[in-house]
Design a protein around this motif. Structure first.
Motif, PDB file in Angstrom:
ATOM      1  N   HIS A 133      -1.255  -2.534  -7.479  1.00 22.71           N
ATOM      2  CA  HIS A 133      -2.290  -1.539  -7.786  1.00 22.71           C
ATOM      3  C   HIS A 133      -2.498  -0.621  -6.589  1.00 22.71           C
ATOM      4  N   ALA A 134      -2.620  -1.198  -5.413  1.00 21.44           N
ATOM      5  CA  ALA A 134      -2.814  -0.398  -4.202  1.00 21.44           C
ATOM      6  C   ALA A 134      -1.629   0.531  -3.962  1.00 21.44           C
ATOM      7  N   GLU A 135      -0.420   0.031  -4.162  1.00 21.66           N
ATOM      8  CA  GLU A 135       0.774   0.853  -3.962  1.00 21.66           C
ATOM      9  C   GLU A 135       0.771   2.048  -4.914  1.00 21.66           C
ATOM     10  N   ARG A 136       0.417   1.801  -6.174  1.00 18.33           N
ATOM     11  CA  ARG A 136       0.388   2.894  -7.157  1.00 18.33           C
ATOM     12  C   ARG A 136      -0.629   3.960  -6.777  1.00 18.33           C
ATOM     13  N   VAL A 137      -1.822   3.508  -6.418  1.00 21.51           N
ATOM     14  CA  VAL A 137      -2.905   4.445  -6.123  1.00 21.51           C
ATOM     15  C   VAL A 137      -2.582   5.265  -4.874  1.00 21.51           C
ATOM     16  N   LEU A 138      -2.187   4.595  -3.804  1.00 21.08           N
ATOM     17  CA  LEU A 138      -1.900   5.302  -2.555  1.00 21.08           C
ATOM     18  C   LEU A 138      -0.722   6.254  -2.719  1.00 21.08           C
ATOM     19  N   SER A 139       0.287   5.839  -3.464  1.00 20.71           N
ATOM     20  CA  SER A 139       1.443   6.700  -3.690  1.00 20.71           C
ATOM     21  C   SER A 139       1.063   7.920  -4.526  1.00 20.71           C
ATOM     22  N   VAL A 192      -6.670   7.281  14.213  1.00 15.73           N
ATOM     23  CA  VAL A 192      -6.486   5.860  14.521  1.00 15.73           C
ATOM     24  C   VAL A 192      -5.699   5.213  13.384  1.00 15.73           C
ATOM     25  N   PRO A 193      -5.051   4.071  13.630  1.00 18.92           N
ATOM     26  CA  PRO A 193      -4.338   3.372  12.562  1.00 18.92           C
ATOM     27  C   PRO A 193      -5.288   2.970  11.435  1.00 18.92           C
ATOM     28  N   ILE A 194      -4.818   3.114  10.200  1.00 15.64           N
ATOM     29  CA  ILE A 194      -5.641   2.774   9.048  1.00 15.64           C
ATOM     30  C   ILE A 194      -4.898   1.801   8.132  1.00 15.64           C
ATOM     31  N   THR A 195      -5.662   0.886   7.538  1.00 16.59           N
ATOM     32  CA  THR A 195      -5.108  -0.099   6.614  1.00 16.59           C
ATOM     33  C   THR A 195      -6.033  -0.214   5.409  1.00 16.59           C
ATOM     34  N   VAL A 196      -5.593  -0.963   4.405  1.00 18.04           N
ATOM     35  CA  VAL A 196      -6.373  -1.177   3.182  1.00 18.04           C
ATOM     36  C   VAL A 196      -6.646  -2.664   2.995  1.00 18.04           C
ATOM     37  N   HIS A 248      -9.429   1.111  15.040  1.00 16.37           N
ATOM     38  CA  HIS A 248      -8.787   0.839  13.760  1.00 16.37           C
ATOM     39  C   HIS A 248      -9.828   1.042  12.662  1.00 16.37           C
ATOM     40  N   ILE A 249      -9.353   1.405  11.476  1.00 11.48           N
ATOM     41  CA  ILE A 249     -10.239   1.501  10.312  1.00 11.48           C
ATOM     42  C   ILE A 249      -9.589   0.767   9.148  1.00 11.48           C
ATOM     43  N   ILE A 250     -10.355  -0.130   8.520  1.00 15.33           N
ATOM     44  CA  ILE A 250      -9.919  -0.813   7.301  1.00 15.33           C
ATOM     45  C   ILE A 250     -10.677  -0.187   6.135  1.00 15.33           C
ATOM     46  N   PHE A 251      -9.942   0.340   5.176  1.00 18.12           N
ATOM     47  CA  PHE A 251     -10.546   0.969   4.010  1.00 18.12           C
ATOM     48  C   PHE A 251     -10.465   0.064   2.783  1.00 18.12           C
ATOM     49  N   ASP A 252     -11.536   0.044   2.033  1.00 21.32           N
ATOM     50  CA  ASP A 252     -11.461  -0.410   0.649  1.00 21.32           C
ATOM     51  C   ASP A 252     -10.640   0.626  -0.106  1.00 21.32           C
ATOM     52  N   LEU A 253     -10.189   0.272  -1.286  1.00 21.30           N
ATOM     53  CA  LEU A 253      -9.355   1.190  -2.070  1.00 21.30           C
ATOM     54  C   LEU A 253     -10.154   1.863  -3.188  1.00 21.30           C
ATOM     55  N   PHE A 255      -0.838   4.549   5.780  1.00 19.44           N
ATOM     56  CA  PHE A 255      -1.433   3.220   5.932  1.00 19.44           C
ATOM     57  C   PHE A 255      -0.388   2.241   6.474  1.00 19.44           C
ATOM     58  N   THR A 256      -0.747   1.568   7.545  1.00 22.48           N
ATOM     59  CA  THR A 256       0.202   0.663   8.195  1.00 22.48           C
ATOM     60  C   THR A 256       0.297  -0.688   7.500  1.00 22.48           C
ATOM     61  N   ALA A 257      -0.702  -1.034   6.678  1.00 24.60           N
ATOM     62  CA  ALA A 257      -0.669  -2.332   5.996  1.00 24.60           C
ATOM     63  C   ALA A 257      -1.620  -2.323   4.807  1.00 24.60           C
ATOM     64  N   ILE A 258      -1.318  -3.182   3.841  1.00 27.63           N
ATOM     65  CA  ILE A 258      -2.200  -3.434   2.699  1.00 27.63           C
ATOM     66  C   ILE A 258      -2.458  -4.938   2.652  1.00 27.63           C
TER      67      ILE A 258
END
Length: 226
Positions: free
Chosen positions: A113-119, A101-105, A5-10, A127-130
């Protein structure tokens, strides 16, 4: 390490820190500080730089100074049209898909804010989760609880989940719970969690590490070496 799994900062991780949106966010933060303390903009720049030391974020610092309405801060710092300051990144989607691999934020910003940027970047569906700052009860990175919540949502553990961020103070937080982190870009130099107001509550775990990379585009070649 087998990365499952990978968790990303935004912000400043999935897009360059030189973006106009990033500059706008910084200006909005300073203006909020100016309004909160009844200072001029220039005075607020210096005041924030001096007083934020020892705090995980501008929001945490302001709350320690008496701010009770976090939603007013979110609305001021992240207006609805903020993504207009971003540039499209057509290479981002193929990169993220190539990781396999599955990725999340995990972000210290609100979920909208995350929804706007990723969209806007055309990668929201990957991304499976924020996990946002509200999910962490306004105590985000680098506090252990934020990573624990993000790991639960990712479906991973510290042992098999990579964390990627541009800020040293946040990768240090993940490293100190025993995880492997990658700090991308120049970040903020060295940082000790002991600078946080309630660092005595943070138990350090051996075995963590932080690796530097120029950008997230180094991940496909870096991950196999972990």
């Amino acid at each position: 390490m087998e990365v499952k799994h990978i968790i990303f900062d935004l912000d400043d991780t999935l897009y360059p820190c030189t973006s106009e949106m990033n500059k706008s966010i910084s200006r909005n933060m300073v203006q909020f500080v100016a309004d909160f303390f009844h200072l001029s903009y220039d005075e607020a720049v210096t005041y924030r730089k001096t007083h934020i030391k020892g705090h995980a974020s501008t929001l945490e610092w302001l709350m320690s100074e008496g701010l009770t309405d976090a939603e007013s801060y979110f609305a001021a710092v992240h207006p609805e049209n903020e993504a207009e300051g971003l540039q499209k990144a057509p290479e981002l989607r193929p990169l993220l898909q190539s990781l396999g691999v599955p990725i999340t934020v995990l972000t210290n910003a609100p979920s909208e804010h995350a929804e706007r940027v990723l969209s806007y970047l055309g990668v929201r569906d990957l991304f499976t989760a924020i996990t946002d700052i509200r999910d962490c009860k306004l105590r985000g990175k680098p506090y252990p609880g934020s990573f624990e919540i993000a790991l639960q949502r990712a479906g991973g553990t510290v042992a098999d989940t990579l964390f990627v961020d541009d800020q040293k103070k946040y990768t240090a937080g993940y490293e100190n719970i025993g995880g492997t982190a990658i700090q991308v870009g120049t970040g903020a130099g060295s940082y000790q969690l002991g600078l946080l107001p309630d660092a005595s509550q943070i138990k350090m775990v051996d075995g963590g590490r932080t690796i530097h990379a120029d950008s997230i585009y180094d991940l496909p070649t870096l991950i196999p070496t972990l």
